[in-house]
Design a protein around this motif. Structure first.
Motif, PDB file in Angstrom:
ATOM      1  N   THR A  10      -1.404   4.016   8.664  1.00  0.00           N
ATOM      2  CA  THR A  10      -1.016   5.230   9.399  1.00  0.00           C
ATOM      3  C   THR A  10      -2.131   6.278   9.295  1.00  0.00           C
ATOM      4  N   GLY A  11      -2.193   7.159  10.297  1.00  0.00           N
ATOM      5  CA  GLY A  11      -3.187   8.245  10.281  1.00  0.00           C
ATOM      6  C   GLY A  11      -4.606   7.720  10.266  1.00  0.00           C
ATOM      7  N   ALA A  12      -4.908   6.823  11.211  1.00  0.00           N
ATOM      8  CA  ALA A  12      -6.186   6.109  11.134  1.00  0.00           C
ATOM      9  C   ALA A  12      -7.133   6.430  12.286  1.00  0.00           C
ATOM     10  N   ASN A  13      -7.016   7.616  12.869  1.00  0.00           N
ATOM     11  CA  ASN A  13      -7.965   7.972  13.930  1.00  0.00           C
ATOM     12  C   ASN A  13      -9.213   8.643  13.372  1.00  0.00           C
ATOM     13  N   ARG A  14      -9.166   9.066  12.091  1.00  0.00           N
ATOM     14  CA  ARG A  14     -10.352   9.647  11.442  1.00  0.00           C
ATOM     15  C   ARG A  14     -10.195   9.482   9.928  1.00  0.00           C
ATOM     16  N   GLY A  15     -11.235   9.901   9.204  1.00  0.00           N
ATOM     17  CA  GLY A  15     -11.156   9.910   7.748  1.00  0.00           C
ATOM     18  C   GLY A  15     -11.040   8.520   7.121  1.00  0.00           C
ATOM     19  N   ILE A  16     -10.391   8.477   5.966  1.00  0.00           N
ATOM     20  CA  ILE A  16     -10.277   7.231   5.196  1.00  0.00           C
ATOM     21  C   ILE A  16      -9.538   6.154   5.996  1.00  0.00           C
ATOM     22  N   GLY A  17      -8.483   6.550   6.698  1.00  0.00           N
ATOM     23  CA  GLY A  17      -7.691   5.586   7.466  1.00  0.00           C
ATOM     24  C   GLY A  17      -8.526   4.879   8.517  1.00  0.00           C
ATOM     25  N   ARG A  18      -9.362   5.641   9.218  1.00  0.00           N
ATOM     26  CA  ARG A  18     -10.230   5.071  10.259  1.00  0.00           C
ATOM     27  C   ARG A  18     -11.229   4.081   9.643  1.00  0.00           C
ATOM     28  N   PHE A  35      -2.471   6.527  15.457  1.00  0.00           N
ATOM     29  CA  PHE A  35      -3.070   7.836  15.700  1.00  0.00           C
ATOM     30  C   PHE A  35      -1.947   8.778  16.102  1.00  0.00           C
ATOM     31  N   ARG A  36      -2.185  10.083  15.910  1.00  0.00           N
ATOM     32  CA  ARG A  36      -1.143  11.055  16.269  1.00  0.00           C
ATOM     33  C   ARG A  36      -1.296  11.518  17.710  1.00  0.00           C
ATOM     34  N   THR A  37      -2.508  11.924  18.117  1.00  0.00           N
ATOM     35  CA  THR A  37      -2.664  12.439  19.488  1.00  0.00           C
ATOM     36  C   THR A  37      -3.553  11.563  20.366  1.00  0.00           C
ATOM     37  N   SER A  38      -4.725  11.151  19.843  1.00  0.00           N
ATOM     38  CA  SER A  38      -5.537  10.234  20.659  1.00  0.00           C
ATOM     39  C   SER A  38      -6.283   9.250  19.764  1.00  0.00           C
ATOM     40  N   GLN A  50       0.492   4.831  18.951  1.00  0.00           N
ATOM     41  CA  GLN A  50       0.714   6.263  18.725  1.00  0.00           C
ATOM     42  C   GLN A  50       1.871   6.444  17.742  1.00  0.00           C
ATOM     43  N   MET A  51       1.659   7.278  16.747  1.00  0.00           N
ATOM     44  CA  MET A  51       2.726   7.520  15.781  1.00  0.00           C
ATOM     45  C   MET A  51       2.470   8.822  15.019  1.00  0.00           C
ATOM     46  N   ASP A  52       3.320   9.818  15.294  1.00  0.00           N
ATOM     47  CA  ASP A  52       3.352  10.982  14.421  1.00  0.00           C
ATOM     48  C   ASP A  52       4.376  10.633  13.354  1.00  0.00           C
ATOM     49  N   HIS A  78       0.488   3.756   3.883  1.00  0.00           N
ATOM     50  CA  HIS A  78       0.882   5.091   4.350  1.00  0.00           C
ATOM     51  C   HIS A  78      -0.225   6.064   3.932  1.00  0.00           C
ATOM     52  N   ASN A  79      -1.150   6.239   4.866  1.00  0.00           N
ATOM     53  CA  ASN A  79      -2.358   7.026   4.603  1.00  0.00           C
ATOM     54  C   ASN A  79      -2.303   8.421   5.213  1.00  0.00           C
ATOM     55  N   ALA A  80      -1.512   8.603   6.268  1.00  0.00           N
ATOM     56  CA  ALA A  80      -1.477   9.900   6.972  1.00  0.00           C
ATOM     57  C   ALA A  80      -1.240  11.015   5.964  1.00  0.00           C
ATOM     58  N   GLY A  81      -2.082  12.035   6.038  1.00  0.00           N
ATOM     59  CA  GLY A  81      -1.952  13.112   5.063  1.00  0.00           C
ATOM     60  C   GLY A  81      -2.459  14.439   5.587  1.00  0.00           C
ATOM     61  N   VAL A  82      -1.970  15.499   4.972  1.00  0.00           N
ATOM     62  CA  VAL A  82      -2.403  16.861   5.333  1.00  0.00           C
ATOM     63  C   VAL A  82      -2.633  17.675   4.058  1.00  0.00           C
ATOM     64  N   GLN A 104       6.884  16.984   4.965  1.00  0.00           N
ATOM     65  CA  GLN A 104       7.220  16.188   6.156  1.00  0.00           C
ATOM     66  C   GLN A 104       6.276  15.000   6.314  1.00  0.00           C
ATOM     67  N   THR A 105       4.999  15.219   6.069  1.00  0.00           N
ATOM     68  CA  THR A 105       4.019  14.139   6.279  1.00  0.00           C
ATOM     69  C   THR A 105       4.057  13.122   5.141  1.00  0.00           C
ATOM     70  N   HIS A 106       4.004  13.605   3.900  1.00  0.00           N
ATOM     71  CA  HIS A 106       3.848  12.674   2.770  1.00  0.00           C
ATOM     72  C   HIS A 106       5.170  12.047   2.329  1.00  0.00           C
ATOM     73  N   SER A 178      -4.831   6.148  -5.463  1.00  0.00           N
ATOM     74  CA  SER A 178      -5.709   7.273  -5.119  1.00  0.00           C
ATOM     75  C   SER A 178      -7.072   6.731  -4.708  1.00  0.00           C
ATOM     76  N   PRO A 179      -7.585   7.191  -3.559  1.00  0.00           N
ATOM     77  CA  PRO A 179      -8.852   6.646  -3.058  1.00  0.00           C
ATOM     78  C   PRO A 179     -10.076   7.220  -3.748  1.00  0.00           C
ATOM     79  N   GLY A 180      -9.890   8.242  -4.609  1.00  0.00           N
ATOM     80  CA  GLY A 180     -11.058   8.959  -5.148  1.00  0.00           C
ATOM     81  C   GLY A 180     -11.348  10.167  -4.268  1.00  0.00           C
ATOM     82  N   TRP A 181     -12.416  10.877  -4.599  1.00  0.00           N
ATOM     83  CA  TRP A 181     -12.757  12.090  -3.846  1.00  0.00           C
ATOM     84  C   TRP A 181     -13.730  11.701  -2.743  1.00  0.00           C
ATOM     85  N   VAL A 182     -13.244  11.767  -1.506  1.00  0.00           N
ATOM     86  CA  VAL A 182     -13.971  11.169  -0.382  1.00  0.00           C
ATOM     87  C   VAL A 182     -14.385  12.232   0.645  1.00  0.00           C
TER      88      VAL A 182
END
Ligand SMILES: NC(=O)c1ccc[n+]([C@@H]2O[C@H](COP(=O)([O-])OP(=O)(O)OC[C@H]3O[C@@H](n4cnc5c(N)ncnc54)[C@H](OP(=O)(O)O)[C@@H]3O)[C@@H](O)[C@H]2O)c1
Length: 229
Positions: A10-18, A35-38, A50-52, A78-82, A104-106, A178-182
């Motif tokens: 989840t949450g894989a359009n950027r960052g660690i998930g991508r 991805f949430r929006t695109s 697509q998945m928020d 479950h990677n999506a995070g804020v 809500q997200t985590h 925990s992925p570490g500090w990325v």
């Protein structure tokens, strides 16, 4: 003949998930990502939905589409995070919406995603659920502020432990990791790890996860004891 393992991130359009999705696709996983929006521009080898994660209908629709294609799922990440709050925000400066967004997200997001994925995971011979946590979740090693982020990840850890206990007899492995500090939008430019390095370590760990790891809080190498509940 070895079967190709399947993964949903989840949450894989950027960052660690991508990066993790790219790394899994390169290493011959059947790779599904959300991805949430695109979706990202180049994603031909990755199957995007697509998945928020805060919207239960969208989570269920995406999982129904995955069921049509796959029929089973080996690994759910479950990677999506804020991280909406400033890291040094004192308690009396915290805004209610930062609590809402992180929980809500985590937490609620994990509930929706795991619940919807469960029937597909139950069809796998080696089902694994990985909840992306953080050192900031730790109660025993607590430091700094990060109240909403830290508390919401601690709640996710609690859910992780509970599900590991509930599903142990079914052989479903559930871990916090925990992925570490990325270096991502969340981790910032001063972070220690390139996203590609973190993703490559994570991918190796995901491949090796099994029921003996269930209920544990792991680092990106799959090691226990680096992070504490
Ligand atoms: N980076 C670090 O140093 C670090 C350290 C410890 C733990 N973590 C954890 O690792 C995970 C990934 O972090 P990151 O550094 O890659 O963060 P990031 O670069 O900020 O990316 C976060 C991802 O989550 C997605 N997302 C956020 N809310 C969502 C929602 N409601 N539904 C679906 N997707 C949503 C974002 O999508 P949009 O583009 O739509 O916003 C984005 O794809 C997080 O759980 C984070 O807490 C990161």
């Amino acid at each position: 003949m070895q079967t190709v393992p399947s993964i949903l991130i989840t949450g894989a359009n950027r960052g660690i998930g991508r990066e993790l999705a790219l790394c899994c696709a390169k290493n011959n996983w059947s790779t599904h990502a959300t991805f949430r929006t695109s979706p990202p521009a180049t994603s031909s080898e990755i199957d995007y939905f697509q998945m928020d994660v805060t919207l239960e209908n969208q989570v269920c629709d995406a999982m129904a589409a995955l069921k049509e294609k796959m029929g089973h799922l080996d690994v759910l990440v479950h990677n999506a995070g804020v991280f909406p709050e400033p890291t040094d925000a004192p308690f009396d400066a915290l805004k209610p919406e930062w609590w809402e967004q992180t929980y809500q997200t985590h937490v609620l997001g994990a509930f929706y995603v795991i619940k919807a994925a469960l029937p597909l995971l139950r069809k796998s011979t080696s089902p694994r659920i990985v909840n992306l946590s953080s050192g900031a979740s730790s109660i025993t090693q607590r430091s700094g502020r990060r109240y909403a982020y830290g508390a919401s990840k601690a709640a996710l850890n609690h859910l992780t432990r509970g599900l590991a206990q509930e599903w142990e007899h079914e052989g479903i492995c559930v871990v916090a990791l925990s992925p570490g500090w990325v270096k991502t939008d969340m981790g910032g430019s001063k972070a220690e790890l390139e996203p590609s390095q973190a993703a490559s370590d994570l991918e190796r760990t995901l491949r090796q996860l099994n029921i003996s790891h269930s209920g544990k809080f792991l680092d990106r190498f799959g090691k226990e004891g680096v992070y504490h509940w």
